[in-house]
Design an enzyme around this catalytic site. Structure first.
Site, mmCIF file in Angstrom:
data_model
loop_
_atom_site.group_PDB
_atom_site.id
_atom_site.type_symbol
_atom_site.label_atom_id
_atom_site.label_comp_id
_atom_site.label_asym_id
_atom_site.label_seq_id
_atom_site.Cartn_x
_atom_site.Cartn_y
_atom_site.Cartn_z
ATOM 1 N N VAL A 42 96.207 -34.568 -23.528
ATOM 2 C CA VAL A 42 94.776 -34.868 -23.710
ATOM 3 C C VAL A 42 93.949 -33.653 -24.121
ATOM 4 C CG1 VAL A 42 94.715 -36.910 -22.212
ATOM 5 C CG2 VAL A 42 94.292 -34.638 -21.227
ATOM 6 N N ASN A 97 92.509 -40.835 -16.589
ATOM 7 C CA ASN A 97 93.166 -40.593 -15.301
ATOM 8 C C ASN A 97 93.907 -39.258 -15.255
ATOM 9 O OD1 ASN A 97 94.804 -41.483 -12.736
ATOM 10 N ND2 ASN A 97 96.343 -40.985 -14.278
ATOM 11 N N SER A 122 87.113 -37.969 -7.582
ATOM 12 C CA SER A 122 87.805 -37.748 -6.301
ATOM 13 C C SER A 122 86.767 -37.662 -5.195
ATOM 14 C CB SER A 122 88.589 -36.437 -6.345
ATOM 15 O OG SER A 122 89.024 -36.094 -5.039
ATOM 16 N N TYR A 148 89.242 -27.378 -7.976
ATOM 17 C CA TYR A 148 89.551 -28.786 -8.288
ATOM 18 C C TYR A 148 88.357 -29.683 -7.961
ATOM 19 C CZ TYR A 148 91.546 -33.453 -7.665
ATOM 20 O OH TYR A 148 91.775 -34.811 -7.730
ATOM 21 N N ALA A 201 85.292 -28.915 -7.758
ATOM 22 C CA ALA A 201 84.193 -28.653 -8.704
ATOM 23 C C ALA A 201 84.437 -29.400 -10.018
ATOM 24 C CB ALA A 201 84.076 -27.155 -8.964
ATOM 25 N N SER A 202 85.694 -29.442 -10.452
ATOM 26 C CA SER A 202 85.991 -30.145 -11.714
ATOM 27 C C SER A 202 85.724 -31.644 -11.552
ATOM 28 C CB SER A 202 87.434 -29.878 -12.175
ATOM 29 O OG SER A 202 88.371 -30.598 -11.409
ATOM 30 N N LYS A 203 86.015 -32.184 -10.381
ATOM 31 C CA LYS A 203 85.773 -33.619 -10.158
ATOM 32 C C LYS A 203 84.274 -33.900 -9.965
ATOM 33 C CE LYS A 203 89.932 -35.164 -10.682
ATOM 34 N NZ LYS A 203 90.295 -36.113 -11.741
ATOM 35 N N ILE A 238 95.446 -40.554 -1.577
ATOM 36 C CA ILE A 238 96.316 -41.609 -2.091
ATOM 37 C C ILE A 238 97.768 -41.150 -1.988
ATOM 38 C CG2 ILE A 238 96.837 -43.074 -4.089
ATOM 39 C CD1 ILE A 238 93.955 -43.428 -2.972
HETATM 40 N N1 NAD Z 1 96.582 -38.598 -5.474
HETATM 41 C C1 NAD Z 1 95.417 -38.464 -4.868
HETATM 42 O O1 NAD Z 1 95.328 -38.450 -3.641
HETATM 43 C C2 NAD Z 1 94.162 -38.373 -5.693
HETATM 44 C C3 NAD Z 1 92.949 -38.382 -5.016
HETATM 45 C C4 NAD Z 1 91.767 -38.298 -5.753
HETATM 46 C C5 NAD Z 1 91.817 -38.213 -7.130
HETATM 47 N N2 NAD Z 1 93.027 -38.202 -7.758
HETATM 48 C C6 NAD Z 1 93.012 -38.124 -9.228
HETATM 49 O O2 NAD Z 1 93.730 -39.226 -9.744
HETATM 50 C C7 NAD Z 1 94.357 -38.850 -10.967
HETATM 51 C C8 NAD Z 1 95.848 -39.112 -10.878
HETATM 52 O O3 NAD Z 1 96.347 -38.442 -9.744
HETATM 53 P P1 NAD Z 1 97.879 -38.484 -9.314
HETATM 54 O O4 NAD Z 1 97.932 -38.139 -7.889
HETATM 55 O O5 NAD Z 1 98.516 -39.725 -9.788
HETATM 56 O O6 NAD Z 1 98.394 -37.194 -10.153
HETATM 57 P P2 NAD Z 1 99.829 -36.834 -10.731
HETATM 58 O O7 NAD Z 1 99.862 -35.369 -10.861
HETATM 59 O O8 NAD Z 1 100.905 -37.511 -9.948
HETATM 60 O O9 NAD Z 1 99.781 -37.501 -12.194
HETATM 61 C C9 NAD Z 1 98.950 -37.000 -13.174
HETATM 62 C C10 NAD Z 1 99.547 -37.351 -14.519
HETATM 63 O O10 NAD Z 1 98.706 -36.747 -15.521
HETATM 64 C C11 NAD Z 1 99.548 -36.162 -16.486
HETATM 65 N N3 NAD Z 1 98.874 -35.070 -17.176
HETATM 66 C C12 NAD Z 1 98.507 -33.865 -16.683
HETATM 67 N N4 NAD Z 1 97.977 -33.102 -17.636
HETATM 68 C C13 NAD Z 1 97.990 -33.849 -18.770
HETATM 69 C C14 NAD Z 1 97.585 -33.608 -20.103
HETATM 70 N N5 NAD Z 1 97.083 -32.410 -20.481
HETATM 71 N N6 NAD Z 1 97.714 -34.607 -21.016
HETATM 72 C C15 NAD Z 1 98.248 -35.806 -20.656
HETATM 73 N N7 NAD Z 1 98.677 -36.081 -19.418
HETATM 74 C C16 NAD Z 1 98.552 -35.107 -18.476
HETATM 75 C C17 NAD Z 1 100.770 -35.656 -15.719
HETATM 76 O O11 NAD Z 1 101.890 -35.461 -16.587
HETATM 77 C C18 NAD Z 1 100.958 -36.773 -14.714
HETATM 78 O O12 NAD Z 1 101.832 -37.775 -15.192
HETATM 79 C C19 NAD Z 1 94.027 -37.388 -11.215
HETATM 80 O O13 NAD Z 1 92.905 -37.298 -12.057
HETATM 81 C C20 NAD Z 1 93.691 -36.898 -9.818
HETATM 82 O O14 NAD Z 1 92.847 -35.783 -9.831
HETATM 83 C C21 NAD Z 1 94.197 -38.276 -7.071
#
Ligand code: NAD
Length: 252
Positions: A66, A92, A144, A157, A159-161, A190
């Site tokens: 991305v 996402n 988040s 992190y 701050a980015s969210k 999650i």
């Molecule tokens: N898991 C949690 O508890 C939680 C809580 C709040 C927010 N989030 C947010 O939810 C989203 C997904 O989280 P997750 O836990 O499934 O994360 P994860 O790290 O398991 O999955 C993230 C996916 O994004 C892909 N990715 C990363 N950089 C990329 C790029 N430059 N281009 C394309 N794809 C890219 C990775 O390859 C990966 O498959 C994220 O934005 C995360 O910040 C997660």
């Protein structure tokens, strides 16, 4: 009976695992044509074929970083030319690097802002032009709970969210006149593949936070996917500029 997202053309980023994969599966089950994008392949071809058959729709894996704006433009234009429309974008893909203030490196902060903020903004810029031509679209950004609650060890992190929340609110105001809705989903903790890593870094703090979840359990990727499916659907046609917490009623 018509499924919730029947024939909607949906682009979802970060679908190789975790929440993104669950969103792609939920959208396919709800009848969407899914373009599942990730920078890593991770067996996405076989998975997409299985989803296509299981849910009787089309799931197309796309290898896409991305942050590569040239590649993003190329992919989005190809999808638009192929389908004649883009209905939904789910931003996402995200990077999380857990570090206390004294330890965070500049390049780690830059990477998180590049993927979590700048790429999200650039994808919105591009997709808004294409959605605007049909005067319809829904954009969902994954924020988040840490953006509003704060989290020790996640200063950059969170701050980015926080930026994701601000840009969601501003973009929703700016894009409403084009018929585009912009919302965010703010997950709590999650249980994904990444949870184990997070737990190892902040076990004690996470135990305290789990005790503060009123619904008494961790969230699942499917909980987040359900919220995204609703916001992407026409059932949410009067909802924009909102940040929907999917956190089990966690106290901050
Ligand atoms: N898991 C949690 O508890 C939680 C809580 C709040 C927010 N989030 C947010 O939810 C989203 C997904 O989280 P997750 O836990 O499934 O994360 P994860 O790290 O398991 O999955 C993230 C996916 O994004 C892909 N990715 C990363 N950089 C990329 C790029 N430059 N281009 C394309 N794809 C890219 C990775 O390859 C990966 O498959 C994220 O934005 C995360 O910040 C997660």
């Amino acid at each position: 009976m018509m499924r919730l997202l029947e024939n909607k053309v949906c682009i979802i980023t970060g679908t190789a695992q975790g929440i993104g994969k669950a969103i792609a599966e939920r959208f396919a089950e709800d009848g969407a044509i899914v373009y599942a994008c990730d920078r890593i392949d991770c067996g996405m071809d076989a998975w997409a074929k299985a989803c296509t058959i299981k849910f009787q729709t089309r799931v197309q894996p796309v290898c896409l970083d991305v942050t590569d704006s040239v590649a993003v433009k190329d992919v989005f234009m190809t999808i638009y030319r192929t389908e004649g429309k883009i209905d939904v974008l789910v931003n996402n893909a995200g990077v999380v690097i857990n570090r206390k203030i004294g330890m965070i490196l500049r390049q780690e902060t830059e990477l998180m802002f590049k993927v979590n903020v700048i790429a999200v903004l650039e994808l919105i810029q591009l997709v808004a032009r294409l959605m605007g031509r049909n005067r319809s679209g829904a954009i969902i950004n994954i924020a988040s709970i840490t953006a509003v609650a704060g989290s020790s060890g996640q200063v950059a992190y969170s701050a980015s969210k926080g930026a994701v929340i601000s840009l969601t609110k501003s973009a929703s105001k700016e894009l409403a006149s084009l018929g585009i809705r912009v919302n965010a989903v703010a997950p709590g903790i999650i249980k994904t593949e990444r949870f184990v890593e997070l737990y190892e870094a902040n076990g004690e703090q996470i135990d305290t936070r789990i005790r503060k979840i009123a619904l008494g359990r961790l969230g699942t990727p499917e909980d987040v996917a359900d919220a995204c499916s609703f916001l992407a659907s026409d059932r949410a046609s009067y909802i924009s500029g909102q940040i929907l917490g999917v956190d089990g009623c966690a106290s901050v």
